[in-house]
Motif scaffolding. Structure first.
Motif, mmCIF file in Angstrom:
data_model
loop_
_atom_site.group_PDB
_atom_site.id
_atom_site.type_symbol
_atom_site.label_atom_id
_atom_site.label_comp_id
_atom_site.label_asym_id
_atom_site.label_seq_id
_atom_site.Cartn_x
_atom_site.Cartn_y
_atom_site.Cartn_z
ATOM 1 N N PHE A 99 0.847 -1.222 0.128
ATOM 2 C CA PHE A 99 0.002 0.111 0.018
ATOM 3 C C PHE A 99 0.945 1.266 -0.189
ATOM 4 C CE2 PHE A 99 -2.367 3.353 1.803
ATOM 5 C CZ PHE A 99 -3.727 3.025 1.219
ATOM 6 N N ASN A 100 1.894 1.202 0.877
ATOM 7 C CA ASN A 100 2.706 2.438 0.844
ATOM 8 C C ASN A 100 3.752 2.562 -0.511
ATOM 9 O OD1 ASN A 100 2.002 3.281 3.307
ATOM 10 N ND2 ASN A 100 3.561 1.724 4.523
ATOM 11 N N LYS A 101 3.703 1.370 -1.163
ATOM 12 C CA LYS A 101 4.497 1.478 -2.686
ATOM 13 C C LYS A 101 3.218 2.157 -3.762
ATOM 14 C CE LYS A 101 8.235 -1.669 -1.976
ATOM 15 N NZ LYS A 101 8.873 -2.799 -2.398
ATOM 16 N N GLU A 102 2.081 2.244 -3.284
ATOM 17 C CA GLU A 102 1.123 2.788 -4.048
ATOM 18 C C GLU A 102 0.802 1.453 -5.108
ATOM 19 O OE1 GLU A 102 1.565 6.165 -5.771
ATOM 20 O OE2 GLU A 102 2.076 7.573 -3.904
ATOM 21 N N LYS A 103 0.885 0.258 -4.658
ATOM 22 C CA LYS A 103 0.632 -1.036 -5.254
ATOM 23 C C LYS A 103 -0.708 -1.558 -4.794
ATOM 24 C CE LYS A 103 5.389 -2.172 -6.567
ATOM 25 N NZ LYS A 103 6.477 -3.419 -6.547
ATOM 26 N N TYR A 104 -1.803 -0.579 -5.118
ATOM 27 C CA TYR A 104 -3.059 -0.811 -4.383
ATOM 28 C C TYR A 104 -4.012 -2.389 -4.883
ATOM 29 C CZ TYR A 104 -2.192 3.724 -3.387
ATOM 30 O OH TYR A 104 -1.675 5.135 -2.899
ATOM 31 N N ASN A 105 -3.643 -2.679 -6.018
ATOM 32 C CA ASN A 105 -4.093 -3.950 -6.497
ATOM 33 C C ASN A 105 -3.592 -5.072 -5.589
ATOM 34 O OD1 ASN A 105 -6.396 -4.009 -8.301
ATOM 35 N ND2 ASN A 105 -5.028 -2.932 -9.786
ATOM 36 N N GLN A 106 -2.431 -5.064 -5.629
ATOM 37 C CA GLN A 106 -1.483 -6.136 -5.048
ATOM 38 C C GLN A 106 -1.909 -5.984 -3.225
ATOM 39 O OE1 GLN A 106 2.268 -4.861 -7.348
ATOM 40 N NE2 GLN A 106 2.569 -7.027 -6.537
ATOM 41 N N ALA A 107 -2.007 -5.002 -3.028
ATOM 42 C CA ALA A 107 -2.259 -4.716 -1.505
ATOM 43 C C ALA A 107 -3.436 -5.219 -1.113
ATOM 44 C CB ALA A 107 -2.096 -3.122 -0.932
ATOM 45 N N ALA A 108 -4.593 -4.917 -1.854
ATOM 46 C CA ALA A 108 -5.728 -5.485 -1.570
ATOM 47 C C ALA A 108 -5.724 -6.892 -1.433
ATOM 48 C CB ALA A 108 -6.898 -4.910 -2.770
ATOM 49 N N SER A 109 -4.929 -7.596 -2.469
ATOM 50 C CA SER A 109 -4.936 -8.954 -2.404
ATOM 51 C C SER A 109 -4.661 -9.687 -0.974
ATOM 52 C CB SER A 109 -4.294 -9.721 -3.657
ATOM 53 O OG SER A 109 -3.952 -10.971 -3.622
ATOM 54 N N MET A 146 -8.067 -0.866 5.684
ATOM 55 C CA MET A 146 -7.032 -0.841 4.707
ATOM 56 C C MET A 146 -7.512 -1.506 3.404
ATOM 57 S SD MET A 146 -4.584 0.932 5.838
ATOM 58 C CE MET A 146 -3.419 0.850 4.591
ATOM 59 N N LEU A 147 -8.213 -2.495 3.447
ATOM 60 C CA LEU A 147 -8.775 -3.104 2.323
ATOM 61 C C LEU A 147 -9.725 -2.176 1.535
ATOM 62 C CD1 LEU A 147 -9.224 -5.357 0.234
ATOM 63 C CD2 LEU A 147 -10.600 -6.507 1.787
ATOM 64 N N GLY A 148 -10.537 -1.368 2.183
ATOM 65 C CA GLY A 148 -11.390 -0.349 1.817
ATOM 66 C C GLY A 148 -10.518 0.725 1.079
ATOM 67 N N MET A 149 -9.625 1.097 1.651
ATOM 68 C CA MET A 149 -8.819 2.154 1.107
ATOM 69 C C MET A 149 -8.145 1.834 -0.057
ATOM 70 S SD MET A 149 -9.439 4.689 3.138
ATOM 71 C CE MET A 149 -8.543 6.021 2.219
ATOM 72 N N CYS A 150 -7.823 0.518 -0.286
ATOM 73 C CA CYS A 150 -7.026 0.164 -1.405
ATOM 74 C C CYS A 150 -8.110 0.563 -2.589
ATOM 75 C CB CYS A 150 -6.863 -1.437 -1.486
ATOM 76 S SG CYS A 150 -5.404 -1.659 -0.532
ATOM 77 N N PHE A 151 -9.443 0.110 -2.380
ATOM 78 C CA PHE A 151 -10.487 0.529 -3.272
ATOM 79 C C PHE A 151 -10.670 1.829 -3.664
ATOM 80 C CE2 PHE A 151 -11.621 -4.246 -2.221
ATOM 81 C CZ PHE A 151 -11.040 -4.784 -3.453
#
Length: 220
Positions: free
Chosen positions: A79-89, A107-112
């Motif tokens: 998430f901190n690397k702005e890799k939101y798709n991967q972070a969500a997984s 955190m999952l919500g914030m990814c989306f």
């Protein structure tokens, strides 16, 4: 005391070297225990050594593919690397493996949110607020997601709670003013909220712009 627990206490106190020392000992004494690797990785993240942290988190997951803490920490790193798709997984895996705190759902919500998928963010942010009603930031983000979905009455209800807990929350006051404006609230009420936001943060550009528009309408 368990060295992992003691290390976490040192980390919370800002005693990084002490924490690393204890987590190293914990790994040496129990090399098959994933939690020591997760804790060590969290320290590395805190000092900006993300690549090393990633190595430790991968090792933790190799040792225990149901380690919710490892997936959560890995999600934060991504998430901190702005890799939101991967972070969500990874946040999804943390929840699937038993992480039932509000942090994982938030955190999952914030990814989306960052992915522009408001419809997916809503249920996770809602669950986050349900699990911890004192988490003002989670409630604020949930309110924004509601407003984005044009559920203005619900958004107002939550924004009012945010402001009640934190009267100095300029962004909440601004968004509350907009939500009121969208529900045909009297302009003076909207202006009152905008003025409060600007008292707290005089350079709040969005509030300044909306206030200017409303005042121009009054002058017509």
């Amino acid at each position: 005391m368990d060295k992992n627990k003691q290390g976490i206490e040192f980390l919370q106190q800002g005693k990084i070297e002490k924490a690393l020392e204890l987590f190293t000992e914990a790994i040496e004494e129990n090399p098959q225990d994933a939690i020591g690797y997760v804790n060590f990785a969290n320290v590395l993240v805190s000092v900006g050594e993300n690549e090393r942290a990633e190595t430790f988190l991968k090792r933790a997951i190799q040792l225990d593919d149901k380690a919710a803490a490892a997936y959560y920490s890995y999600g934060n790193l991504l998430f901190n690397k702005e890799k939101y798709n991967q972070a969500a997984s990874f946040f999804e895996k943390a929840i699937q493996n038993g992480m039932n705190s509000n942090d994982g759902y938030y955190m999952l919500g914030m990814c989306f949110v960052h992915l522009g998928r408001n419809e997916l963010a809503l249920p996770y942010l809602m669950r986050s607020v349900e699990l911890d009603e004192t988490d003002n930031e989670a409630r604020f983000q949930y309110a924004l997601a509601l407003a984005q979905s044009e559920a203005y009455s619900e958004a107002i209800s939550h924004l009012e709670k945010v402001v009640k807990l934190d009267p100095q929350h300029a962004d909440a006051l601004y968004n509350l003013s907009v939500a009121y404006a969208m529900t045909d609230e009297q302009p003076h009420k909207v202006l009152q909220l905008l003025n409060k936001a600007l008292e707290i943060q005089p350079d709040h550009l969005l509030a300044l712009n909306v206030k200017k528009v409303i005042e121009q309408e009054f002058q017509k």
